[in-house]
Design a protein around this motif. Structure first.
Motif, mmCIF file in Angstrom:
data_model
loop_
_atom_site.group_PDB
_atom_site.id
_atom_site.type_symbol
_atom_site.label_atom_id
_atom_site.label_comp_id
_atom_site.label_asym_id
_atom_site.label_seq_id
_atom_site.Cartn_x
_atom_site.Cartn_y
_atom_site.Cartn_z
ATOM 1 N N LEU A 68 0.835 -1.204 0.000
ATOM 2 C CA LEU A 68 0.000 0.000 0.000
ATOM 3 C C LEU A 68 0.871 1.256 0.000
ATOM 4 O O LEU A 68 0.537 2.250 -0.656
ATOM 5 C CB LEU A 68 -0.928 -0.010 1.217
ATOM 6 C CG LEU A 68 -1.935 1.119 1.341
ATOM 7 C CD1 LEU A 68 -2.855 1.180 0.128
ATOM 8 C CD2 LEU A 68 -2.763 0.945 2.601
ATOM 9 N N ALA A 69 1.999 1.216 0.700
ATOM 10 C CA ALA A 69 2.899 2.366 0.759
ATOM 11 C C ALA A 69 3.454 2.703 -0.620
ATOM 12 O O ALA A 69 3.569 3.879 -0.976
ATOM 13 C CB ALA A 69 4.035 2.102 1.737
ATOM 14 N N THR A 70 3.790 1.683 -1.405
ATOM 15 C CA THR A 70 4.304 1.946 -2.749
ATOM 16 C C THR A 70 3.217 2.560 -3.637
ATOM 17 O O THR A 70 3.500 3.442 -4.449
ATOM 18 C CB THR A 70 4.845 0.667 -3.414
ATOM 19 O OG1 THR A 70 3.824 -0.318 -3.435
ATOM 20 C CG2 THR A 70 6.057 0.141 -2.682
ATOM 21 N N LYS A 71 1.982 2.118 -3.463
ATOM 22 C CA LYS A 71 0.882 2.701 -4.235
ATOM 23 C C LYS A 71 0.612 4.136 -3.802
ATOM 24 O O LYS A 71 0.348 5.006 -4.628
ATOM 25 C CB LYS A 71 -0.384 1.865 -4.068
ATOM 26 C CG LYS A 71 -0.314 0.513 -4.727
ATOM 27 C CD LYS A 71 -1.571 -0.288 -4.467
ATOM 28 C CE LYS A 71 -1.465 -1.687 -5.044
ATOM 29 N NZ LYS A 71 -2.621 -2.514 -4.685
ATOM 30 N N LEU A 72 0.663 4.391 -2.490
ATOM 31 C CA LEU A 72 0.366 5.728 -1.968
ATOM 32 C C LEU A 72 1.451 6.744 -2.313
ATOM 33 O O LEU A 72 1.171 7.937 -2.390
ATOM 34 C CB LEU A 72 0.192 5.688 -0.448
ATOM 35 C CG LEU A 72 -1.151 5.232 0.076
ATOM 36 C CD1 LEU A 72 -1.124 5.132 1.588
ATOM 37 C CD2 LEU A 72 -2.265 6.172 -0.354
ATOM 38 N N SER A 73 2.677 6.285 -2.494
ATOM 39 C CA SER A 73 3.773 7.228 -2.756
ATOM 40 C C SER A 73 3.576 7.988 -4.065
ATOM 41 O O SER A 73 4.112 9.082 -4.227
ATOM 42 C CB SER A 73 5.112 6.513 -2.747
ATOM 43 O OG SER A 73 5.163 5.560 -3.782
ATOM 44 N N SER A 74 2.807 7.442 -4.999
ATOM 45 C CA SER A 74 2.572 8.124 -6.274
ATOM 46 C C SER A 74 1.276 8.942 -6.269
ATOM 47 O O SER A 74 0.967 9.605 -7.253
ATOM 48 C CB SER A 74 2.526 7.099 -7.404
ATOM 49 O OG SER A 74 1.428 6.230 -7.220
ATOM 50 N N VAL A 75 0.535 8.920 -5.165
ATOM 51 C CA VAL A 75 -0.743 9.633 -5.095
ATOM 52 C C VAL A 75 -0.499 11.110 -4.804
ATOM 53 O O VAL A 75 0.314 11.469 -3.957
ATOM 54 C CB VAL A 75 -1.654 9.015 -4.002
ATOM 55 C CG1 VAL A 75 -2.884 9.862 -3.769
ATOM 56 C CG2 VAL A 75 -2.050 7.615 -4.395
ATOM 57 N N GLU A 76 -1.209 11.957 -5.541
ATOM 58 C CA GLU A 76 -1.163 13.394 -5.301
ATOM 59 C C GLU A 76 -2.577 13.872 -5.057
ATOM 60 O O GLU A 76 -3.482 13.578 -5.827
ATOM 61 C CB GLU A 76 -0.558 14.131 -6.496
ATOM 62 C CG GLU A 76 0.896 13.812 -6.729
ATOM 63 C CD GLU A 76 1.495 14.615 -7.875
ATOM 64 O OE1 GLU A 76 0.897 15.640 -8.265
ATOM 65 O OE2 GLU A 76 2.542 14.207 -8.374
#
Length: 157
Positions: A68-76
């Motif tokens: 989930l952290a890897t997915k969230l890192s690209s969220v703006e």
């Protein structure tokens, strides 16, 4: 009062820990919230069995949190708020606002996991930490922009 934590409690301890807390805190918050159980001989034996399964569960949760952290890192995320003089916001952007917008994007994150020291009250770009697991923290880029109210001019006749 001694209690055994059933869940991680911020600034108190982790799941399975035996901690000493104030009677009121234990009775009024930890026990009714099912965050802890009273530490007696029977419960201590049960908790030893639970620790083994908790370790396995923790490992699984960590893997899920890292994914989930890897997915969230690209969220703006972007928020538009009304501003006054000196780009000061009328209102603010809170952890609840961030959690709500993340939910709209398909991420279900509890607002208490969003580590916002204080609400965002100025225009700009911020990197907000989200604590997904005791060992995993992700950052989300939050942009706060201003929406100046249109000033109406009075027509002279």
């Amino acid at each position: 009062m001694e209690v055994i934590l059933k869940e991680d409690v911020n600034k108190l301890g982790h799941r399975g820990d035996v901690v000493k807390v104030a009677d009121g805190y234990g009775r009024n918050y930890l026990l009714p919230g099912k965050l802890a159980i009273v530490a007696n001989a029977a419960n201590k034996a049960v908790i030893e069995q639970m620790k083994g399964s908790a370790i396995r569960k923790l490992a699984k949760e960590k893997v899920v949190a890292e994914d989930l952290a890897t997915k969230l890192s690209s969220v703006e995320l972007s928020f538009e708020r009304k501003v006054g003089d000196n780009d000061h916001l009328f209102g603010s952007v809170t952890s609840s606002d961030i959690a709500h917008q993340l939910e709209e994007k398909g991420f279900t994150i509890d607002r208490r996991k969003i580590s916002l020291e204080e609400p965002l009250k100025t225009i700009g770009e911020f990197h907000v930490p989200i604590k997904l697991h005791r060992d995993v923290t992700s950052h989300v880029k939050v942009t706060v922009s201003g929406d100046r109210p249109v000033e109406t001019q009075t027509a002279s006749a």
